[in-house]
Design a protein around this motif. Structure first.
Motif, PDB file in Angstrom:
ATOM      1  N   SER A 243       8.739  -9.351  -7.853  1.00 57.66           N
ATOM      2  CA  SER A 243       8.472 -10.237  -6.724  1.00 57.66           C
ATOM      3  C   SER A 243       7.819  -9.455  -5.595  1.00 57.66           C
ATOM      4  O   SER A 243       7.759  -8.218  -5.629  1.00 57.66           O
ATOM      5  CB  SER A 243       9.779 -10.857  -6.222  1.00 57.66           C
ATOM      6  N   VAL A 244       7.364 -10.175  -4.591  1.00 59.06           N
ATOM      7  CA  VAL A 244       6.815  -9.532  -3.395  1.00 59.06           C
ATOM      8  C   VAL A 244       7.871  -8.645  -2.752  1.00 59.06           C
ATOM      9  O   VAL A 244       7.582  -7.521  -2.315  1.00 59.06           O
ATOM     10  CB  VAL A 244       6.313 -10.596  -2.397  1.00 59.06           C
ATOM     11  N   GLU A 245       9.106  -9.131  -2.714  1.00 57.29           N
ATOM     12  CA  GLU A 245      10.189  -8.365  -2.103  1.00 57.29           C
ATOM     13  C   GLU A 245      10.383  -7.018  -2.798  1.00 57.29           C
ATOM     14  O   GLU A 245      10.697  -6.016  -2.150  1.00 57.29           O
ATOM     15  CB  GLU A 245      11.484  -9.176  -2.167  1.00 57.29           C
ATOM     16  N   ASP A 246      10.151  -6.990  -4.107  1.00 56.10           N
ATOM     17  CA  ASP A 246      10.340  -5.754  -4.856  1.00 56.10           C
ATOM     18  C   ASP A 246       9.273  -4.701  -4.552  1.00 56.10           C
ATOM     19  O   ASP A 246       9.424  -3.538  -4.936  1.00 56.10           O
ATOM     20  CB  ASP A 246      10.331  -6.038  -6.367  1.00 56.10           C
ATOM     21  N   LEU A 247       8.210  -5.092  -3.882  1.00 57.86           N
ATOM     22  CA  LEU A 247       7.166  -4.125  -3.510  1.00 57.86           C
ATOM     23  C   LEU A 247       7.590  -3.237  -2.343  1.00 57.86           C
ATOM     24  O   LEU A 247       6.975  -2.194  -2.106  1.00 57.86           O
ATOM     25  CB  LEU A 247       5.865  -4.852  -3.144  1.00 57.86           C
ATOM     26  N   GLU A 248       8.599  -3.629  -1.635  1.00 58.77           N
ATOM     27  CA  GLU A 248       9.045  -2.886  -0.453  1.00 58.77           C
ATOM     28  C   GLU A 248       9.364  -1.438  -0.825  1.00 58.77           C
ATOM     29  O   GLU A 248      10.219  -1.157  -1.668  1.00 58.77           O
ATOM     30  CB  GLU A 248      10.278  -3.548   0.155  1.00 58.77           C
ATOM     31  N   GLY A 249       8.653  -0.514  -0.199  1.00 57.96           N
ATOM     32  CA  GLY A 249       8.891   0.907  -0.393  1.00 57.96           C
ATOM     33  C   GLY A 249       8.324   1.505  -1.660  1.00 57.96           C
ATOM     34  O   GLY A 249       8.453   2.721  -1.886  1.00 57.96           O
ATOM     35  N   VAL A 250       7.688   0.706  -2.496  1.00 59.09           N
ATOM     36  CA  VAL A 250       7.117   1.214  -3.748  1.00 59.09           C
ATOM     37  C   VAL A 250       5.898   2.086  -3.454  1.00 59.09           C
ATOM     38  O   VAL A 250       5.001   1.684  -2.703  1.00 59.09           O
ATOM     39  CB  VAL A 250       6.719   0.051  -4.676  1.00 59.09           C
ATOM     40  N   LYS A 251       5.874   3.266  -4.023  1.00 57.14           N
ATOM     41  CA  LYS A 251       4.709   4.147  -3.891  1.00 57.14           C
ATOM     42  C   LYS A 251       3.710   3.748  -4.968  1.00 57.14           C
ATOM     43  O   LYS A 251       3.980   3.871  -6.160  1.00 57.14           O
ATOM     44  CB  LYS A 251       5.124   5.609  -4.070  1.00 57.14           C
ATOM     45  N   ILE A 252       2.551   3.271  -4.529  1.00 60.03           N
ATOM     46  CA  ILE A 252       1.596   2.727  -5.475  1.00 60.03           C
ATOM     47  C   ILE A 252       0.232   3.379  -5.318  1.00 60.03           C
ATOM     48  O   ILE A 252      -0.299   3.478  -4.205  1.00 60.03           O
ATOM     49  CB  ILE A 252       1.493   1.198  -5.337  1.00 60.03           C
ATOM     50  N   ARG A 253      -0.297   3.859  -6.415  1.00 60.08           N
ATOM     51  CA  ARG A 253      -1.653   4.412  -6.386  1.00 60.08           C
ATOM     52  C   ARG A 253      -2.623   3.275  -6.118  1.00 60.08           C
ATOM     53  O   ARG A 253      -2.624   2.244  -6.802  1.00 60.08           O
ATOM     54  CB  ARG A 253      -1.978   5.088  -7.726  1.00 60.08           C
ATOM     55  N   SER A 254      -3.461   3.464  -5.111  1.00 60.19           N
ATOM     56  CA  SER A 254      -4.415   2.436  -4.751  1.00 60.19           C
ATOM     57  C   SER A 254      -5.651   3.076  -4.148  1.00 60.19           C
ATOM     58  O   SER A 254      -5.548   4.052  -3.397  1.00 60.19           O
ATOM     59  CB  SER A 254      -3.798   1.469  -3.733  1.00 60.19           C
ATOM     60  N   PRO A 255      -6.841   2.557  -4.462  1.00 59.19           N
ATOM     61  CA  PRO A 255      -8.030   3.052  -3.772  1.00 59.19           C
ATOM     62  C   PRO A 255      -7.969   2.711  -2.296  1.00 59.19           C
ATOM     63  O   PRO A 255      -7.282   1.761  -1.887  1.00 59.19           O
ATOM     64  CB  PRO A 255      -9.186   2.318  -4.465  1.00 59.19           C
ATOM     65  N   GLU A 256      -8.663   3.476  -1.492  1.00 59.64           N
ATOM     66  CA  GLU A 256      -8.704   3.198  -0.058  1.00 59.64           C
ATOM     67  C   GLU A 256      -9.407   1.878   0.209  1.00 59.64           C
ATOM     68  O   GLU A 256     -10.172   1.379  -0.615  1.00 59.64           O
ATOM     69  CB  GLU A 256      -9.445   4.329   0.673  1.00 59.64           C
TER      70      GLU A 256
ATOM     71  N   LEU B 149      -9.581  -2.228   1.092  1.00 58.09           N
ATOM     72  CA  LEU B 149      -8.934  -3.532   1.069  1.00 58.09           C
ATOM     73  C   LEU B 149      -7.674  -3.535   0.211  1.00 58.09           C
ATOM     74  O   LEU B 149      -6.645  -4.099   0.600  1.00 58.09           O
ATOM     75  CB  LEU B 149      -9.918  -4.590   0.575  1.00 58.09           C
ATOM     76  N   ALA B 150      -7.730  -2.906  -0.966  1.00 56.33           N
ATOM     77  CA  ALA B 150      -6.558  -2.887  -1.847  1.00 56.33           C
ATOM     78  C   ALA B 150      -5.375  -2.214  -1.161  1.00 56.33           C
ATOM     79  O   ALA B 150      -4.247  -2.731  -1.177  1.00 56.33           O
ATOM     80  CB  ALA B 150      -6.888  -2.175  -3.153  1.00 56.33           C
ATOM     81  N   ALA B 151      -5.615  -1.073  -0.562  1.00 61.58           N
ATOM     82  CA  ALA B 151      -4.543  -0.353   0.124  1.00 61.58           C
ATOM     83  C   ALA B 151      -3.984  -1.182   1.278  1.00 61.58           C
ATOM     84  O   ALA B 151      -2.763  -1.207   1.513  1.00 61.58           O
ATOM     85  CB  ALA B 151      -5.059   0.985   0.635  1.00 61.58           C
ATOM     86  N   ALA B 152      -4.862  -1.879   2.003  1.00 60.25           N
ATOM     87  CA  ALA B 152      -4.424  -2.696   3.130  1.00 60.25           C
ATOM     88  C   ALA B 152      -3.510  -3.831   2.666  1.00 60.25           C
ATOM     89  O   ALA B 152      -2.508  -4.139   3.322  1.00 60.25           O
ATOM     90  CB  ALA B 152      -5.633  -3.260   3.865  1.00 60.25           C
ATOM     91  N   VAL B 153      -3.843  -4.438   1.527  1.00 57.56           N
ATOM     92  CA  VAL B 153      -3.020  -5.534   1.010  1.00 57.56           C
ATOM     93  C   VAL B 153      -1.644  -5.034   0.595  1.00 57.56           C
ATOM     94  O   VAL B 153      -0.620  -5.611   0.954  1.00 57.56           O
ATOM     95  CB  VAL B 153      -3.726  -6.228  -0.176  1.00 57.56           C
ATOM     96  N   PHE B 154      -1.608  -3.948  -0.172  1.00 58.65           N
ATOM     97  CA  PHE B 154      -0.322  -3.420  -0.611  1.00 58.65           C
ATOM     98  C   PHE B 154       0.550  -2.990   0.573  1.00 58.65           C
ATOM     99  O   PHE B 154       1.774  -3.181   0.572  1.00 58.65           O
ATOM    100  CB  PHE B 154      -0.525  -2.249  -1.571  1.00 58.65           C
ATOM    101  N   GLU B 155      -0.084  -2.419   1.567  1.00 60.99           N
ATOM    102  CA  GLU B 155       0.677  -1.984   2.740  1.00 60.99           C
ATOM    103  C   GLU B 155       1.280  -3.178   3.472  1.00 60.99           C
ATOM    104  O   GLU B 155       2.433  -3.133   3.915  1.00 60.99           O
ATOM    105  CB  GLU B 155      -0.235  -1.185   3.676  1.00 60.99           C
ATOM    106  N   ARG B 156       0.517  -4.252   3.595  1.00 59.34           N
ATOM    107  CA  ARG B 156       1.033  -5.455   4.250  1.00 59.34           C
ATOM    108  C   ARG B 156       2.207  -6.059   3.470  1.00 59.34           C
ATOM    109  O   ARG B 156       3.058  -6.733   4.046  1.00 59.34           O
ATOM    110  CB  ARG B 156      -0.087  -6.493   4.390  1.00 59.34           C
ATOM    111  N   ALA B 157       2.208  -5.825   2.150  1.00 58.86           N
ATOM    112  CA  ALA B 157       3.283  -6.354   1.312  1.00 58.86           C
ATOM    113  C   ALA B 157       4.509  -5.452   1.305  1.00 58.86           C
ATOM    114  O   ALA B 157       5.510  -5.770   0.650  1.00 58.86           O
ATOM    115  CB  ALA B 157       2.780  -6.552  -0.112  1.00 58.86           C
ATOM    116  N   GLY B 158       4.442  -4.327   2.025  1.00 58.11           N
ATOM    117  CA  GLY B 158       5.595  -3.443   2.150  1.00 58.11           C
ATOM    118  C   GLY B 158       5.556  -2.209   1.279  1.00 58.11           C
ATOM    119  O   GLY B 158       6.446  -1.356   1.360  1.00 58.11           O
TER     120      GLY B 158
END
Length: 360
Positions: free
Chosen positions: A165-178, A180-189
Motif C-alpha cells: 500500500s501507499v502507507e507501506d512506502l513510508e521510510g522505504v529506501k528505493i532506488r530511483s532516477p533523479e 520526477l520519479a524521485a519527487a513522487v516517491f518522496e511525496r509518498a514517504g
C-alpha cells in the motif's frame, strides 16, 4: 565549462561533416536507440518490425536500429540527429530532463497511465507529438522531426520487502532516477536513492536499498533481481518510460508523403505490438513466480493505485511550474486523461484553476 562544451560541439560537428554525405544518401535510416543489443525489446523490433518498414514503403525506406552508445553517448542523440551524425534516434526523452523539465513529463508521467496504449494514443492523437516537437525545437531549432513517441512497457517494481500500500512506502529506501520519479516517491514517504542501474543488484543484495525502480518484469527477471528481491509489485505502480522516434529534418523532408505516413504508422503499430509482447512475457513469468514458495508477487488494489496517482499529481504540477513547455506538456496530459476517463472531469487542481483565472 564553456570551452569544454565548445570543444565537444566542434568534435561532433567535425564527425557530422565527415559522415553527413553518406548518412543522407544511404538506403537505410541509421537510428540509435536506447536499447542494449540483448534487450528483449531490441531483438523483438529487429526480428518483427524492421523488415515490415521496407514492406510498408515498397522498398523505399529501410531502417538500421543501433544499440545505445553505438555512435554517441545516450544523452547526446538529440544534438547528433540535428547535426546529421545520426539519421534519427529512438530513445527516452527523460534523458534530456536536465535541458528542460518538459522532457521529464514527456518521458514518464509517473503513475499517470494504466497501460502503454493510452500513452501511445496520447502521443499520436492527444497532442503529445506536438508538445515534444516544440520541446526539441526549443533546444536545436527546426532540425529534428518527431515521428512518434510513447512507451512499450509498464515497469514492475522490484522489492526486497513487502509493499502492499501507499502507507507501506513510508521510510522505504528505493532506488530511483533523479527528477520526477524521485519527487513522487518522496511525496509518498519513501526515501529515494539515486544510484546507477548497473548497481541495482548489489545495492539490493547489500541492503543499501529496499526496492528499486528498474524495468519490466521480464527484464528484471533476466537480470536476476528476483533472486534477491522476493516481493515484486506487478503490475507496477509507477513508471511507464516513453520513447521518442525522431529523424533529421532534411532526411524527413527527403521522403515522400506516403513514406512519411507509413513511417509514422509503423512506429505506433510496432510499439503497440511490442507492448503486447512484453506484457505476454511478463505474465508468463508472473504466473510461474506465483507458484513459488519463496516469492510473493504483489498486486496493489485499485484504491491504493488511485491514492498513489493523486500523490504523483502533486509532483506533476510542481514540474509543470518549472517551465512554460513543461506546463504545456502537463496540460496536454491532463486534458487527454480527463477525456479518456483517467481523471474525473471535475478533478481540477491548482494549475488548471490558475489557467482558467488567466483566461477569464
Amino acid at each position: 565549462m564553456q570551452i569544454r562544451t565548445l570543444a565537444h560541439s566542434l568534435t561532433l560537428a567535425s564527425v557530422a561533416l565527415a559522415f553527413s554525405g553518406t548518412a543522407q544518401a544511404a538506403d537505410e535510416l541509421k537510428v540509435q536507440t536506447s536499447f542494449n543489443s540483448g534487450d528483449f525489446a531490441y531483438q523483438y523490433l529487429q526480428e518483427n518490425w524492421v523488415p515490415k518498414l521496407k514492406e510498408a514503403t515498397g522498398g523505399d525506406v529501410t531502417i538500421n536500429l543501433m544499440p545505445t552508445g553505438s555512435v554517441v553517448p545516450y544523452k547526446e542523440t538529440m544534438e547528433a540527429v540535428a547535426m546529421g551524425l545520426l539519421d534519427g534516434d529512438m530513445t527516452a526523452p527523460a534523458y534530456f530532463t536536465g535541458k528542460d523539465p518538459v522532457f521529464a513529463l514527456m518521458g514518464d508521467l509517473i503513475a499517470g497511465y494504466d497501460k502503454p496504449s493510452q500513452f501511445l494514443d496520447f502521443c499520436q492523437n492527444g497532442g503529445g507529438e506536438k508538445v515534444l516537437q516544440q520541446a526539441i525545437e526549443d533546444q536545436v531549432g527546426d532540425k529534428v522531426q518527431v515521428v512518434g513517441c510513447g512507451p512499450y512497457k509498464r515497469e514492475a517494481l522490484v522489492a526486497a520487502i513487502p509493499i502492499r500500500s501507499v502507507e507501506d512506502l513510508e521510510g522505504v529506501k528505493i532506488r530511483s532516477p533523479e527528477g520526477l520519479a524521485a519527487a513522487v516517491f518522496e511525496r509518498a514517504g519513501a526515501t529515494p536513492v539515486n544510484i546507477p542501474f548497473s548497481e541495482v543488484y548489489t545495492s539490493l543484495q547489500q541492503g543499501v536499498v529496499d526496492a528499486a525502480d528498474a524495468s519490466a518484469y521480464v527484464n528484471n527477471d533476466a537480470s536476476g533481481l528476483h533472486d534477491i528481491a522476493k516481493y515484486p509489485i506487478y503490475p507496477g505502480i509507477h513508471s511507464m518510460s516513453s520513447q521518442q522516434f525522431t529523424l533529421n529534418q532534411e532526411v524527413w523532408e527527403s521522403l515522400d508523403d506516403e513514406d512519411r505516413k507509413a513511417l509514422h504508422q509503423w512506429f505506433y503499430d510496432a510499439f503497440n505490438d511490442l507492448a503486447g509482447a512484453v506484457q505476454e512475457q511478463d505474465e508468463k513469468l508472473v504466473a510461474r513466480d506465483k507458484k513459488k514458495d519463496d516469492m510473493t508477487v504483489i498486486d496493489w488494489p485499485q484504491e491504493e493505485r488511485d491514492q498513489f496517482r493523486k500523490i504523483a499529481r502533486g509532483a506533476w504540477e510542481a514540474f509543470g511550474e518549472k517551465s512554460d513547455l513543461a506546463k504545456q506538456a502537463l496540460q496536454a496530459h491532463l486534458e487527454y486523461m480527463r477525456e479518456t476517463g483517467l481523471l474525473e472531469g471535475s478533478d481540477v487542481k491548482a494549475t488548471d484553476k490558475a489557467d482558467q483565472n488567466e483566461q477569464n
